[in-house]
Design a protein around this motif. Sequence first.
Motif, short mmCIF file in Angstrom:
data_model
loop_
_atom_site.label_atom_id
_atom_site.label_comp_id
_atom_site.label_asym_id
_atom_site.label_seq_id
_atom_site.Cartn_x
_atom_site.Cartn_y
_atom_site.Cartn_z
N UNK A 185 -36.49 118.02 56.45
CA UNK A 185 -35.90 116.92 57.24
C UNK A 185 -36.94 116.26 58.12
N UNK A 186 -37.91 117.00 58.61
CA UNK A 186 -39.03 116.42 59.37
C UNK A 186 -40.32 116.71 58.62
N UNK A 187 -40.60 117.96 58.40
CA UNK A 187 -41.83 118.38 57.72
C UNK A 187 -41.59 118.69 56.25
N UNK A 188 -42.68 118.62 55.50
CA UNK A 188 -42.68 119.08 54.12
C UNK A 188 -42.94 120.59 54.11
N UNK A 189 -42.30 121.30 53.20
CA UNK A 189 -42.54 122.72 53.07
C UNK A 189 -42.95 123.04 51.64
N UNK A 212 -45.60 118.28 61.86
CA UNK A 212 -45.15 117.13 62.64
C UNK A 212 -44.06 117.56 63.62
N UNK A 213 -43.97 116.85 64.74
CA UNK A 213 -42.88 117.02 65.70
C UNK A 213 -41.96 115.81 65.62
N UNK A 214 -40.68 116.05 65.41
CA UNK A 214 -39.74 114.95 65.20
C UNK A 214 -38.62 114.97 66.23
N UNK A 223 -34.50 122.45 60.99
CA UNK A 223 -35.61 122.76 60.10
C UNK A 223 -35.94 124.25 60.11
N UNK A 224 -36.04 124.82 61.31
CA UNK A 224 -36.34 126.24 61.42
C UNK A 224 -35.27 127.11 60.82
N UNK A 225 -34.00 126.77 61.09
CA UNK A 225 -32.89 127.55 60.54
C UNK A 225 -32.82 127.44 59.02
N UNK A 226 -33.11 126.25 58.49
CA UNK A 226 -33.08 126.07 57.04
C UNK A 226 -34.14 126.93 56.36
N UNK A 227 -35.36 126.90 56.90
CA UNK A 227 -36.44 127.69 56.30
C UNK A 227 -36.10 129.18 56.36
#
Length: 259
Positions: A185-189, A212-214, A223-227
């Motif tokens: 959603x913000x960064x590519x993984x 990136x910081x979004x 993002x953190x929870x998704x990863x």
Amino acid sequence: MKPRKIVMLLTTVLCLFVTGCALIGQGGTPTVLNNTSWVLERLHDQPMIQGRRLTLNFEKNKINGSTGCNSYFGLYTGKDTGAWQIEEISATEMACSPSQVMVQEEQFFGALKTAAAYEIINEKLMLKNGEGQALAVFTVPGQGLQGTSWLVTEYNNGAGLTSILPGSTVTATFGTDSRVSGSASCNRYFGAYRSTVATRNINIVQVGLTSMQCQPADAMVQEGNFITALKAASSYQVAGRRLTLSKADGSVAVSLKRN
């Protein structure tokens, strides 16, 4: 990426020998196509470029898919007569190499534009011209993950399943090289995965992110929870256009739909 519009008019007559004729759902949508996904098998009787997967998905009156380079999406409308049309399809504008990939993409859109009918036989979807010649032949996707792309719809945030934030896009692409990547959603993984079709097991490891910081802050929390949820997946299930990644305890880690 700037979207482009490709105006298409596909008029078809649907008549299946199994049911006698096409089923027309609410709003003129053929129910025989609703919630189905297809992978291109042949295009003008030419072999497909290795490693490039062209798809066509139907959801109510919407279509979307991948050309093996760009993503496209649009609307289709059924008629009481069994005819239907696809119009005003938009596509992203990435340029991919080798050049044959872009040639194949243009041929694919050309087949959609000139198709006059479709027919489903033995889990094959055929788009035909006015003379009845097959322009494109699609098959039902397999149960493996290699070479597939998905949009995340829900993920486990530690307290249970929650929907993706409005306006954000989270994706997952499982490559044929055992690499998984996408937008968080913000960064590519990016990371590595191992999956087994027979047992539906999956293991996702070595996941890295750009930095990136979004805004808003909720996007970074998501993002953190998704990863975390992605790395917790130990099994998967493909059902039609849906992919479910589950944890070892059987709870859902991530829910996705075909891209």
